[in-house]
Design a protein around this motif. Structure first.
Motif, PDB file in Angstrom:
ATOM      1  N   HIS A  83      28.926  59.064  26.752  1.00  0.00           N
ATOM      2  CA  HIS A  83      29.631  58.190  25.813  1.00  0.00           C
ATOM      3  C   HIS A  83      29.050  58.291  24.416  1.00  0.00           C
ATOM      4  CE1 HIS A  83      32.101  56.076  28.775  1.00  0.00           C
ATOM      5  NE2 HIS A  83      31.083  56.243  29.596  1.00  0.00           N
ATOM      6  N   GLN A  84      29.866  57.851  23.465  1.00  0.00           N
ATOM      7  CA  GLN A  84      29.429  57.811  22.086  1.00  0.00           C
ATOM      8  C   GLN A  84      28.253  56.852  21.922  1.00  0.00           C
ATOM      9  OE1 GLN A  84      31.701  56.953  18.123  1.00  0.00           O
ATOM     10  NE2 GLN A  84      33.133  57.532  19.701  1.00  0.00           N
ATOM     11  N   PRO A 166      30.642  63.527  20.400  1.00  0.00           N
ATOM     12  CA  PRO A 166      29.180  63.632  20.501  1.00  0.00           C
ATOM     13  C   PRO A 166      28.498  63.861  19.159  1.00  0.00           C
ATOM     14  CG  PRO A 166      30.195  65.668  21.245  1.00  0.00           C
ATOM     15  CD  PRO A 166      31.313  64.704  20.965  1.00  0.00           C
ATOM     16  N   THR A 167      29.193  64.408  18.168  1.00  0.00           N
ATOM     17  CA  THR A 167      28.509  64.760  16.928  1.00  0.00           C
ATOM     18  C   THR A 167      28.535  63.635  15.912  1.00  0.00           C
ATOM     19  OG1 THR A 167      30.544  65.739  16.100  1.00  0.00           O
ATOM     20  CG2 THR A 167      28.997  67.214  17.197  1.00  0.00           C
ATOM     21  N   VAL A 175      23.547  69.002  15.002  1.00  0.00           N
ATOM     22  CA  VAL A 175      24.816  69.510  15.507  1.00  0.00           C
ATOM     23  C   VAL A 175      24.665  70.967  15.935  1.00  0.00           C
ATOM     24  CG1 VAL A 175      27.175  70.119  14.844  1.00  0.00           C
ATOM     25  CG2 VAL A 175      26.240  67.902  14.204  1.00  0.00           C
ATOM     26  N   GLU A 176      23.978  71.763  15.101  1.00  0.00           N
ATOM     27  CA  GLU A 176      23.768  73.179  15.454  1.00  0.00           C
ATOM     28  C   GLU A 176      23.057  73.309  16.794  1.00  0.00           C
ATOM     29  OE1 GLU A 176      24.814  76.056  14.225  1.00  0.00           O
ATOM     30  OE2 GLU A 176      26.063  74.734  12.994  1.00  0.00           O
ATOM     31  N   ILE A 195      35.403  66.069  22.972  1.00  0.00           N
ATOM     32  CA  ILE A 195      36.386  65.230  22.294  1.00  0.00           C
ATOM     33  C   ILE A 195      35.929  64.984  20.860  1.00  0.00           C
ATOM     34  CG2 ILE A 195      37.542  62.987  22.293  1.00  0.00           C
ATOM     35  CD1 ILE A 195      36.912  62.793  25.245  1.00  0.00           C
ATOM     36  N   THR A 196      36.813  65.179  19.904  1.00  0.00           N
ATOM     37  CA  THR A 196      36.410  64.954  18.522  1.00  0.00           C
ATOM     38  C   THR A 196      37.653  64.833  17.650  1.00  0.00           C
ATOM     39  OG1 THR A 196      35.028  65.773  16.723  1.00  0.00           O
ATOM     40  CG2 THR A 196      36.316  67.400  17.928  1.00  0.00           C
TER      41      THR A 196
END
Lengths: 503, 378, 342
Positions: A83-84, A166-167, A175-176, A195-196
């Motif tokens: 989850h976020q 997630p980012t 992120v990388e 998901i984004t």
């Protein structure tokens, strides 16, 4: 493990959240799922994890139909959600958090922590997660905490990992690294659903893309052949412009002069270390930097929320170093705060109350001790129209608005005042493409009308597309300055400065 | 042209107040009513369990109704009991709105009562038009200042108001005990702690003695009604009220909006204390005529329940106070007529609060009373 | 909403039909308002209520009571009895003096009687019942002085009001009389009859206070304590039961607490009786046969309005000669040859 959703429909009363959705998730593949806020992504994932039962349609795992009765069924079938918002116990170690709920126990309920640590280490190595099983969660940065969440679902033998935005909480560097982990999961044969609503990320990491709009799958494609513009159009339903329209650069007088200021955090750490800069009328100054390098404190010092230990801030030739928040407002400073939920609005207040949150005392809204509520209502409705805040009524509580509309409400309130300087901190964080486009346009309007604008963002792309000048903060200091007027900005050079590498 | 028309119609639409939500109505009206009913039923079961027979239970509830509403005297008693609860409850509600959990209303009632009685007995000869308002004012000011101590401690040092107001309560009790032993305060010829009586020019006059000398309803009722109106106005119509509510709902946002948190804390505590002090003054000037140890009689604590039951809304507090007043007056009749212990009324009052705090439970018990099934769906 | 109000209305009507017709069967109703100690305080209020209960049994009258939970309830409680059909209203306690006076003056046709208060001038429709409890307490003090091993006797009161301190006076004078007779130096802690000051709990409710105050007196050397604070004394008795009666004994007040506090009955050396039950019953009788008159009745050793309870558990422990002395002193007080105090 392959998972297939067939004809899934889910209704909540009159609202159809998912409408005949078909989706295939394959082992060894990253599926990108793109959609605006409220497009039905979360509903679909909650159906996959067993939290909701679909009204129509079926779920097939490796070709066999399954029925989930409750939230535990998803993970039992090998489908794990990250989850976020993390669900970790801060005072437990990584290993303890990972085994929480499925503790390996020996005789007499003896907690076999040694086995747990070994298992955690094995998973760690296999996917290159690099998490110390004995570290306390509260000591770990957000990016590592997220990996612990991933560890948790892997520990529960998940074959399908669903990563929900997630980012959103990660810095560009994180992120990388995170993408590296996603790739190693895929290469190990896991199925990953990413998901984004961030277009460049989904293009960078996905093997296949599905776009969701209004509860339906509106597009499907191959990231190699799609462009951001095409994706955005699928997502929003109309052509979207990424180029911010801007007038010619006509800087005027200096509005804000920051001279050698020092700001200390509560624990007396130096947050802002002898910073000086200025902002002119008709100019957008972007402040770039990895989060936590003093930008938030700098903004709070500029807006009067944090105490300035030394140095001086001049605004319109007034010394405002120690002026109150209200005095700064009165001089024409507008502030779009970085966290709208925490400080930008009051969720339990109506929209019209939020629209005057920092201007209720002005003569136009008050008369002696009384607030002129009819005037407030009329104005709030006007603001809502002007700034495209989509709501059935201004009597609605702000909590009931979507994130994008909440932010537009905050921006409306700040920009509709008589402003000279607009300070926008993370103005589009967590918003969908349509809202971002709108807010960017509004900020450029302010600039073209002669306001000074300061933009702080952890999205380097946002800074680069808006700024006339870019300042880079690292470790509390401004370490580099780039001029966008002279020529195109060098993203690589800015990135290096953000990482603290001297130019 | 058409553009402006469509714009103004859009504005019209946004200004439409959504029909008062069924859910809101249920929360504010239906749940409390059912909570009262459930509490009465559970109260009956408790009586049954303590071997009270059914006819007595029936008689006791009839007495409860009669004693609270059944006669002019009953209504007068209900109102008399409700006045201080509403006044102090308004103060607490105001504090809750500003995010302050003021447990100290009891102490503020005590201090307000002391101030009122001193002004009340020490200035004989003043005309009532000056004396009575002066005594009330003294009570309000004393209560307000007393509560401001906790507000100041919170604003200046971060000391939590729950702790400091509890301590101030204890201090007020001892202060009262001590002052009642002082020679200028103690009633002449008495060795026990009882103050001099207030002179009649400071009394809140009784209103219905022409009809029956036993009717105790006094002019404090006007004070109560005025306080409800003023607090409503303050909270919802003024800048200060906006600041109170903003600070209470989200202190970060309030600070961001330029509202000075420390000032608001002291101001809100002071106003809340003034209302509680007024409740104390009202008791002394309208009902008791003097102070004795324990004259506050738990009003400040019952007022917490009243404020919670009234959802911290002035109108809600008014109705909640009237309900508690009715239970108090009716409870007495219950004891007289049916011989049921007055403690049962305390139990019923507490049960009402429990059920109000658990709306889902009430919805589950009375599913037919609500439009939607219990439980929220996402 | 509609459902509810209909439901409520229906229930109310039904119950009213069922029970509303029930009215008092007896021709005479006596009503009592207790003080804050409550009806079951094993002393003061309970003894007064026993008078009504006895009258109910013997004379077939109806009796009702209303407990005061705070001093602020007095007036309200009186008020709710005024509306009813009480032939006589009995208020229990000195602190109710003001409230009773106000009610009596506002309702001249209603008969009142108050325990522990005498009005001066007399109110025509109020009969005050006061008790020379110092006479009984004098005997208890003499007994305690004779029984103490530590040479120290303790006492404490509820509130510094005459009906309480009169007990403490009697105790102190009784001890002093024993010292005078026997040349001993038994001390009294907790009350100084000259300064009119001593130990007070400032309430009539808290058993915890009773325990703490007795503990303090015990720590200061007292092995016999007389609490004069209604049910507060039950806390002292609990302490004595824990310590054992060789370390701490209690002198009860108002009722014979050996009878009323049956769980801890063995800690009571004796009790100073204040026979409110008999005076209350007598007042009810007067009201019934029309001889009721405003004024004061005084209970004394002579008319058995006050007295000393039997020694019960300590019957064998009290020396025979001490018993004899006490009997002689009692006779001396009755015939006036021995003055209590002064």
């Amino acid at each position: 493990m392959d998972v297939e959703l067939r004809g899934i429909t889910k209704r909540f009363g009159p609202v159809t959240a998912n409408d005949n959705v078909n989706l295939t998730i394959r082992a060894g593949e990253v599926l990108g799922l793109l959609g605006e806020n409220g497009a039905g992504k979360s509903t679909m994932m909650n159906i996959l994890s067993g939290l909701y039962a679909p009204d129509e349609g079926e779920i097939l795992i490796d070709g066999k139909p399954v029925r989930f009765e409750g939230p535990g069924d998803g993970i039992a079938a090998g489908i794990g959600m990250v989850h976020q918002h993390f669900m970790l116990v801060p005072v437990f170690t990584v290993a303890e958090n990972v085994i929480l709920g499925v503790e390996p126990t020996g005789r007499l309920d003896y907690l076999d922590i040694a086995t747990a640590r070994r298992q955690v280490r094995d998973i760690n190595e296999k996917y290159g997660l690099q998490v110390n099983p004995d570290a306390l969660i509260e000591d770990l940065p957000v990016g590592i905490q997220q990996r612990v969440e991933i560890l948790k679902v892997l520990f529960r033998s998940a074959e399908v990992l669903i990563l929900d935005e997630p980012t959103a909480v990660l810095t560009p560097q994180e992120v990388e690294e995170f993408f590296g982990i996603v790739k190693s999961l895929r290469d190990a044969g896991k199925a990953v659903v990413f998901i984004t609503h961030k277009l460049h990320e989904i293009l960078a990491i996905s093997d296949r893309i599905n776009v969701l709009r209004g509860g339906r799958i509106t597009g499907e494609g191959d990231p190699k052949s799609l462009t951001e513009n095409q994706l955005a159009e699928m997502m929003v339903g109309r052509p979207v412009s990424f180029d911010v329209a801007r007038g010619p650069f006509k800087p005027g007088d200096t509005l804000l002069e920051v001279n050698d200021i020092v700001v200390l955090r509560d624990n007396d750490e130096v947050a802002v270390d002898h910073v000086s800069f200025h902002v002119r009328s008709g100019e957008v100054v972007g402040i770039a930097g990895v989060q936590g390098n003093g930008q938030s404190e700098l903004i709070e010092a500029l807006t009067g929320l944090m105490h300035v230990s030394s140095g001086e801030i001049d605004f319109l030739d007034n010394d405002i170093t120690h002026a109150s928040v209200r005095e700064r407002h009165r001089l024409g400073m507008a502030h779009i705060p970085e966290d709208r939920h925490k400080s930008g609005m009051i969720g339990n207040f109506t929209i019209y109350e939020n629209m005057v949150l920092d201007s209720y005392y002005e003569d136009r809204f008050s008369n002696g001790p009384n607030i002129k509520w009819p005037e407030v209502l009329r104005t709030a409705a006007q603001y809502a129209i002007d700034f495209d805040v989509r709501t059935p009524s201004v009597y609605l509580k702000a909590d009931n608005l979507s994130g994008g509309n909440q932010q537009k409400m905050v921006v409306a309130r700040e920009l509709e005042r008589v402003t000279k300087l607009v300070i926008a901190s993370q103005p589009t964080r967590g918003l969908d493409v349509g809202s971002i486009e709108y807010i960017h346009g509004r900020l450029m309007n302010s600039r073209d009308e002669g306001d000074g604008v300061i933009i702080v963002s952890s999205e380097l792309d946002e800074i680069m597309s808006l700024s006339d000048r870019v300042l880079v903060m690292f470790d509390g200091r401004i370490v580099a300055e780039f001029d966008a007027i002279a020529g195109p900005l060098d993203k690589n050079a800015i990135g290096l400065a953000m990482a603290g590498v001297a130019a | 042209m058409s553009d402006t028309t469509s714009q103004s119609s859009l504005t019209e639409k946004l200004l439409q107040r959504a029909a008062p939500g069924r859910a809101e109505f249920e929360d504010l009206v239906v749940v409390p009513i059912f909570a009262v009913i459930v509490a009465l039923i559970v109260g009956a079961f408790i009586m049954l369990a303590t071997a009270v027979d059914i006819t007595t239970i029936g008689r006791s509830y009839v007495a409860l109704l009669q004693g609270s509403l059944g006669s002019l005297n009953a209504v007068s008693e209900t109102l008399t009991a409700a006045i201080p609860l509403v006044l102090a409850g308004l103060g607490l509600a105001l504090g809750f709105r500003a995010g302050l959990f003021n447990i100290g209303a009891e102490g503020q009632v005590v201090v307000g009562g002391i101030a009122a009685v001193i002004v009340g007995f020490s200035m004989p000869g003043l005309p009532w038009i000056i004396h009575m308002p002066l005594a009330l004012l003294a009570g309000a000011v004393a209560g307000g200042l007393y509560a401001s101590i906790a507000g100041y401690l919170r604003a200046a040092t971060g000391a939590h108001e729950v702790i400091s107001t509890i301590m101030l309560n204890l201090i007020s009790y001892r202060l009262l005990d001590y002052m009642l032993g002082l020679s200028w305060m103690q009633r002449p010829g008495r060795s026990d702690p009882v103050s001099k009586s207030v002179v009649s020019s400071a009394e809140l006059p009784r209103l219905l003695t022409d009809i029956d000398p036993n009717l105790r309803l006094h002019a404090g009722i006007f004070l109560m009604i005025a306080a409800v109106i003023v607090v409503y106005w303050l909270l919802f119509k003024t800048k200060t009220g906006f600041e109170f509510r903003a600070s209470g709902e989200n202190p970060y946002a309030a600070r961001y909006a330029g509202i000075r948190a420390s000032l608001i804390i002291v101001l809100a505590m002071g106003t809340a204390g003034a209302l509680a002090g007024l409740a104390g003054a009202n008791q002394v000037l309208g009902v008791l005529d003097r102070t004795t140890p324990g004259f506050s009689a738990g009003i400040g604590f019952n007022a917490i329940s009243v404020a919670l039951l009234g959802r911290s809304h002035p109108i809600g507090v008014l109705f909640a106070g009237l309900l508690f007043g009715a239970l108090e007056a009716g409870g007495r009749q219950m004891q007289v007529d049916a011989g049921v212990s007055i403690d049962l009324i305390g139990i019923i009052q507490s049960l009402i609060i429990v059920f109000i705090a658990a709306p889902l439970l009430v919805r589950a018990i009375f599913p037919w009373g609500f439009a939607r099934p219990a439980g929220r769906r996402e | 909403m509609i459902h509810t109000s209909r439901l409520l209305g229906g229930v109310a009507v039904a119950t009213a039909l069922l029970f509303g017709s029930i009215s008092s069967a007896a021709a005479f109703t006596a009503c009592q308002v207790t003080d804050t100690g409550g009806i079951d305080d094993a002393g003061f209020n309970q003894t007064a209520w026993k008078g009504v209960e006895d009258a109910m049994k013997e004379k077939g009258i109806d009796g009702r009571f209303l407990e005061s939970q705070a001093e602020t309830d007095y007036e309200a409680n009186l008020n709710s009895l005024l509306g009813g059909d009480c032939d006589i209203i009995i208020t229990v306690g000195f602190l109710m003096g003001d409230a009773t006076k106000a009610a009596a003056e506002a309702n001249p046709d209603q008969k009142f009687s108050i325990v522990d208060f005498a009005y001066d001038p007399v109110i025509p429709n109020v009969l005050g019942q006061v008790f020379a409890t110092d006479q009984g307490a004098f005997l208890a003090g003499y007994l305690a002085a004779g029984m103490t091993k530590t040479g120290t006797v303790g006492t404490f009161g509820g509130i510094n009001i005459p009906p309480v301190t009169i007990f403490m006076n009697g105790l102190a004078y009784g001890v002093a009389y024993y010292n005078e007779k026997h040349g001993t130096d038994v001390k009294v802690l907790g009350w100084d009859p000259e300064a009119k000051d001593g130990l007070f709990t400032n309430n009539f409710e808290s058993l915890d206070d009773g325990r703490t105050f007795a503990q303090n007196l015990y720590d200061e050397g007292a092995d016999i304590v007389m609490p004069v604070a209604g049910p507060v004394g039950l806390g002292s008795a609990a302490l004595a039961a824990e310590l054992g009666t060789d370390k701490l004994k209690i002198i009860g007040v108002d009722a014979d607490q050996y009878q009323t506090d049956t769980e801890k009955q063995n800690v009571y050396l004796t009790s100073v009786l204040k026979r409110m039950d008999s005076t209350v019953q007598a007042v009810i009788q007067q009201a019934m046969d029309g001889t009721f008159k405003g004024g004061v009745t005084v209970g004394t050793l002579a008319n058995d309005g006050v007295g000393l309870a039997p020694y019960h558990a300590f019957e064998d422990a009290v020396p025979a000669e001490l018993k004899d002395e006490i009997e002689k002193i009692k006779a001396g007080i009755i015939d006036g040859s021995i003055k209590v105090g002064g």
